[in-house]
Design a protein around this motif. Structure first.
Motif, PDB file in Angstrom:
ATOM      1  N   ALA A   1       0.828  -1.197   0.000  1.00  0.00           N
ATOM      2  CA  ALA A   1       0.000   0.000   0.000  1.00  0.00           C
ATOM      3  C   ALA A   1       0.865   1.249   0.000  1.00  0.00           C
ATOM      4  O   ALA A   1       1.962   1.270   0.563  1.00  0.00           O
ATOM      5  CB  ALA A   1      -0.928   0.006   1.214  1.00  0.00           C
ATOM      6  N   VAL A   2       0.348   2.307  -0.624  1.00  0.00           N
ATOM      7  CA  VAL A   2       1.045   3.596  -0.705  1.00  0.00           C
ATOM      8  C   VAL A   2       0.089   4.681  -0.244  1.00  0.00           C
ATOM      9  O   VAL A   2      -1.086   4.703  -0.632  1.00  0.00           O
ATOM     10  CB  VAL A   2       1.533   3.877  -2.145  1.00  0.00           C
ATOM     11  CG1 VAL A   2       2.219   5.233  -2.215  1.00  0.00           C
ATOM     12  CG2 VAL A   2       2.478   2.778  -2.615  1.00  0.00           C
ATOM     13  N   ARG A   3       0.593   5.605   0.557  1.00  0.00           N
ATOM     14  CA  ARG A   3      -0.232   6.673   1.099  1.00  0.00           C
ATOM     15  C   ARG A   3       0.560   7.962   1.178  1.00  0.00           C
ATOM     16  O   ARG A   3       1.778   7.973   0.951  1.00  0.00           O
ATOM     17  CB  ARG A   3      -0.753   6.305   2.491  1.00  0.00           C
ATOM     18  CG  ARG A   3       0.336   6.115   3.536  1.00  0.00           C
ATOM     19  CD  ARG A   3      -0.236   6.077   4.932  1.00  0.00           C
ATOM     20  NE  ARG A   3      -0.947   7.305   5.261  1.00  0.00           N
ATOM     21  CZ  ARG A   3      -1.730   7.462   6.319  1.00  0.00           C
ATOM     22  NH1 ARG A   3      -1.897   6.445   7.170  1.00  0.00           N
ATOM     23  NH2 ARG A   3      -2.331   8.605   6.572  1.00  0.00           N
ATOM     24  N   THR A   4      -0.108   9.055   1.480  1.00  0.00           N
ATOM     25  CA  THR A   4       0.538  10.322   1.804  1.00  0.00           C
ATOM     26  C   THR A   4       0.242  10.640   3.269  1.00  0.00           C
ATOM     27  O   THR A   4      -0.378   9.836   3.975  1.00  0.00           O
ATOM     28  CB  THR A   4       0.009  11.461   0.921  1.00  0.00           C
ATOM     29  OG1 THR A   4      -1.389  11.657   1.197  1.00  0.00           O
ATOM     30  CG2 THR A   4       0.194  11.156  -0.549  1.00  0.00           C
ATOM     31  N   VAL A   5       0.671  11.807   3.712  1.00  0.00           N
ATOM     32  CA  VAL A   5       0.335  12.242   5.060  1.00  0.00           C
ATOM     33  C   VAL A   5      -1.178  12.304   5.233  1.00  0.00           C
ATOM     34  O   VAL A   5      -1.712  12.023   6.308  1.00  0.00           O
ATOM     35  CB  VAL A   5       0.969  13.621   5.338  1.00  0.00           C
ATOM     36  CG1 VAL A   5       0.512  14.155   6.684  1.00  0.00           C
ATOM     37  CG2 VAL A   5       2.483  13.527   5.288  1.00  0.00           C
ATOM     38  N   ASP A   6      -1.884  12.652   4.143  1.00  0.00           N
ATOM     39  CA  ASP A   6      -3.327  12.862   4.235  1.00  0.00           C
ATOM     40  C   ASP A   6      -4.124  11.567   4.157  1.00  0.00           C
ATOM     41  O   ASP A   6      -5.119  11.413   4.860  1.00  0.00           O
ATOM     42  CB  ASP A   6      -3.781  13.809   3.117  1.00  0.00           C
ATOM     43  CG  ASP A   6      -3.119  15.163   3.217  1.00  0.00           C
ATOM     44  OD1 ASP A   6      -3.050  15.705   4.328  1.00  0.00           O
ATOM     45  OD2 ASP A   6      -2.650  15.676   2.176  1.00  0.00           O
ATOM     46  N   GLY A   7      -3.708  10.644   3.289  1.00  0.00           N
ATOM     47  CA  GLY A   7      -4.512   9.443   3.155  1.00  0.00           C
ATOM     48  C   GLY A   7      -4.010   8.494   2.083  1.00  0.00           C
ATOM     49  O   GLY A   7      -2.928   8.669   1.511  1.00  0.00           O
ATOM     50  N   LEU A   8      -4.828   7.477   1.793  1.00  0.00           N
ATOM     51  CA  LEU A   8      -4.474   6.391   0.885  1.00  0.00           C
ATOM     52  C   LEU A   8      -4.325   6.898  -0.552  1.00  0.00           C
ATOM     53  O   LEU A   8      -5.132   7.696  -1.038  1.00  0.00           O
ATOM     54  CB  LEU A   8      -5.554   5.303   0.934  1.00  0.00           C
ATOM     55  CG  LEU A   8      -5.309   4.039   0.109  1.00  0.00           C
ATOM     56  CD1 LEU A   8      -4.078   3.295   0.616  1.00  0.00           C
ATOM     57  CD2 LEU A   8      -6.538   3.142   0.145  1.00  0.00           C
ATOM     58  N   VAL A   9      -3.282   6.410  -1.231  1.00  0.00           N
ATOM     59  CA  VAL A   9      -3.007   6.793  -2.618  1.00  0.00           C
ATOM     60  C   VAL A   9      -3.256   5.630  -3.564  1.00  0.00           C
ATOM     61  O   VAL A   9      -3.915   5.782  -4.588  1.00  0.00           O
ATOM     62  CB  VAL A   9      -1.554   7.304  -2.770  1.00  0.00           C
ATOM     63  CG1 VAL A   9      -1.187   7.453  -4.243  1.00  0.00           C
ATOM     64  CG2 VAL A   9      -1.380   8.618  -2.043  1.00  0.00           C
ATOM     65  N   GLY A  10      -2.681   4.462  -3.231  1.00  0.00           N
ATOM     66  CA  GLY A  10      -2.839   3.343  -4.158  1.00  0.00           C
ATOM     67  C   GLY A  10      -2.057   2.131  -3.722  1.00  0.00           C
ATOM     68  O   GLY A  10      -1.801   1.925  -2.527  1.00  0.00           O
ATOM     69  N   LEU A  11      -1.657   1.350  -4.725  1.00  0.00           N
ATOM     70  CA  LEU A  11      -1.017   0.063  -4.479  1.00  0.00           C
ATOM     71  C   LEU A  11       0.158  -0.097  -5.437  1.00  0.00           C
ATOM     72  O   LEU A  11       0.053   0.240  -6.617  1.00  0.00           O
ATOM     73  CB  LEU A  11      -2.030  -1.059  -4.718  1.00  0.00           C
ATOM     74  CG  LEU A  11      -1.744  -2.434  -4.132  1.00  0.00           C
ATOM     75  CD1 LEU A  11      -1.839  -2.390  -2.606  1.00  0.00           C
ATOM     76  CD2 LEU A  11      -2.743  -3.439  -4.691  1.00  0.00           C
ATOM     77  N   VAL A  12       1.288  -0.610  -4.913  1.00  0.00           N
ATOM     78  CA  VAL A  12       2.441  -0.884  -5.776  1.00  0.00           C
ATOM     79  C   VAL A  12       2.061  -2.011  -6.734  1.00  0.00           C
ATOM     80  O   VAL A  12       1.704  -3.107  -6.313  1.00  0.00           O
ATOM     81  CB  VAL A  12       3.677  -1.288  -4.948  1.00  0.00           C
ATOM     82  CG1 VAL A  12       4.829  -1.689  -5.880  1.00  0.00           C
ATOM     83  CG2 VAL A  12       4.109  -0.148  -4.039  1.00  0.00           C
ATOM     84  N   SER A  13       2.147  -1.736  -8.035  1.00  0.00           N
ATOM     85  CA  SER A  13       1.735  -2.734  -9.026  1.00  0.00           C
ATOM     86  C   SER A  13       2.909  -3.355  -9.770  1.00  0.00           C
ATOM     87  O   SER A  13       2.854  -4.520 -10.148  1.00  0.00           O
ATOM     88  CB  SER A  13       0.763  -2.105 -10.034  1.00  0.00           C
ATOM     89  OG  SER A  13       1.317  -0.927 -10.602  1.00  0.00           O
ATOM     90  N   LYS A  14       3.978  -2.591  -9.996  1.00  0.00           N
ATOM     91  CA  LYS A  14       5.161  -3.109 -10.682  1.00  0.00           C
ATOM     92  C   LYS A  14       6.407  -2.629  -9.943  1.00  0.00           C
ATOM     93  O   LYS A  14       6.481  -1.470  -9.541  1.00  0.00           O
ATOM     94  CB  LYS A  14       5.207  -2.630 -12.134  1.00  0.00           C
ATOM     95  CG  LYS A  14       4.053  -3.117 -13.000  1.00  0.00           C
ATOM     96  CD  LYS A  14       4.149  -2.558 -14.400  1.00  0.00           C
ATOM     97  CE  LYS A  14       2.956  -2.994 -15.244  1.00  0.00           C
ATOM     98  NZ  LYS A  14       3.020  -2.413 -16.629  1.00  0.00           N
ATOM     99  N   VAL A  15       7.365  -3.510  -9.803  1.00  0.00           N
ATOM    100  CA  VAL A  15       8.593  -3.176  -9.087  1.00  0.00           C
ATOM    101  C   VAL A  15       9.794  -3.440  -9.980  1.00  0.00           C
ATOM    102  O   VAL A  15       9.945  -4.544 -10.513  1.00  0.00           O
ATOM    103  CB  VAL A  15       8.728  -3.983  -7.775  1.00  0.00           C
ATOM    104  CG1 VAL A  15      10.033  -3.638  -7.076  1.00  0.00           C
ATOM    105  CG2 VAL A  15       7.540  -3.712  -6.860  1.00  0.00           C
TER     106      VAL A  15
END
Length: 273
Positions: free
Chosen positions: A139-153
């Motif tokens: 999971a990926v977020r900012t200080v404010d809230g949820l952004v998304g999901l790591v899909s490719k690495v």
């Protein structure tokens, strides 16, 4: 000898006299007129040459002033950028301290280095990769809230799919299970309505009727998103399918148009998986 005699005679004749003869007056006037006629163009040329020198000096001064103003403007832009970045980093530091008191997740701060212009694939690129311990489905977020999901690495970078592209009814993404803050028994699914262009929470039980202003957080049940990450705030709600559930329109907490730094959420034990 004759010229010398005439000169001495002329000097003797003119000395002691206050008045000039008419030939002398004529010669003086003619000489003065000729001198004045010659002086004007010579003086004009001299003034023009001086003006050219002054113009060159003024041009050099203006060039220096332009360079100084340009450098000042650049320094001001750099200062404003560093000041804004310093403010964001202070907020990020304060965020991590607060989260330590709330959960035992670990956060990897990453810079956003790119975003897609494809309207059918809403993703961003961050400057962390497999060498930093990132794995798909984090999971990926900012200080404010949820952004998304790591899909490719990749080795040095990773692609993050935004929650506005996670559609549970298709193969594009993973559903986000959510709950209302203060209502731990509530449940719903976060999805994005492409036609309306809004984030919404569906399948809310009729006993958990949402109210405007309710905070929505991830529930951590049945999805890859860890528990307790804020998603957004309820703007409005309406009766859903067959009148048995509710659907709420959610105002996202994260500002997707102003992503600079994000946090990759590392759940305990995820590194060993």
């Amino acid at each position: 000898m004759i010229g010398l005699i005439l000169f001495i005679a002329l000097m003797g004749f003119t000395l002691g006299r206050n008045r000039l003869t008419w030939p002398e007056k004529f010669i003086n006037d003619a000489f003065g007129t000729v001198q004045g006629v010659l002086y004007r163009p010579v003086g004009a040329v001299a003034d023009f040459v001086r003006d050219l020198g002054r113009l060159s000096d003024v041009y050099k001064e203006n060039e220096q002033l332009r360079q100084t103003v340009a450098q000042y403007t650049q320094d001001q832009i750099k200062f404003n950028r560093l000041e804004a970045e310093n403010k964001r980093l202070k907020e990020d530091l304060n965020f991590t301290k607060q989260q330590k008191n709330m959960d035992n997740y670990r956060y990897l701060i990453a810079q956003v280095v790119g975003s897609t212009s494809n309207p059918y694939e809403k993703t961003i690129t961050i400057n962390l990769g497999s060498r930093d311990g990132l794995k798909p489905d984090m999971a990926v977020r900012t200080v404010d809230g949820l952004v998304g999901l790591v899909s490719k690495v990749k080795t040095f970078t990773s692609t993050v799919t935004l929650i506005t592209d996670l559609d549970p009814s298709s193969s594009r993404g993973t559903p986000v299970s959510a709950t209302f803050l203060g209502k731990p028994e509530s449940f719903g699914i976060i999805e994005y309505d492409d036609e309306a262009g809004v984030l919404q929470m569906t399948k809310i039980d009729e006993s958990d009727k949402p109210a405007d202003g309710d905070k929505v957080i991830t529930s951590g049940i049945g999805s890859l998103f860890p528990q307790g990450i804020i998603v957004g705030t309820v703007k409005s709600s309406q009766v859903g399918d067959f009148g048995l559930t509710y659907t709420a329109i959610i105002q996202p907490a994260a500002q997707f148009d102003h992503l600079r730094e994000v946090f990759v959420v590392v759940v305990p034990g995820a590194e060993e998986q």
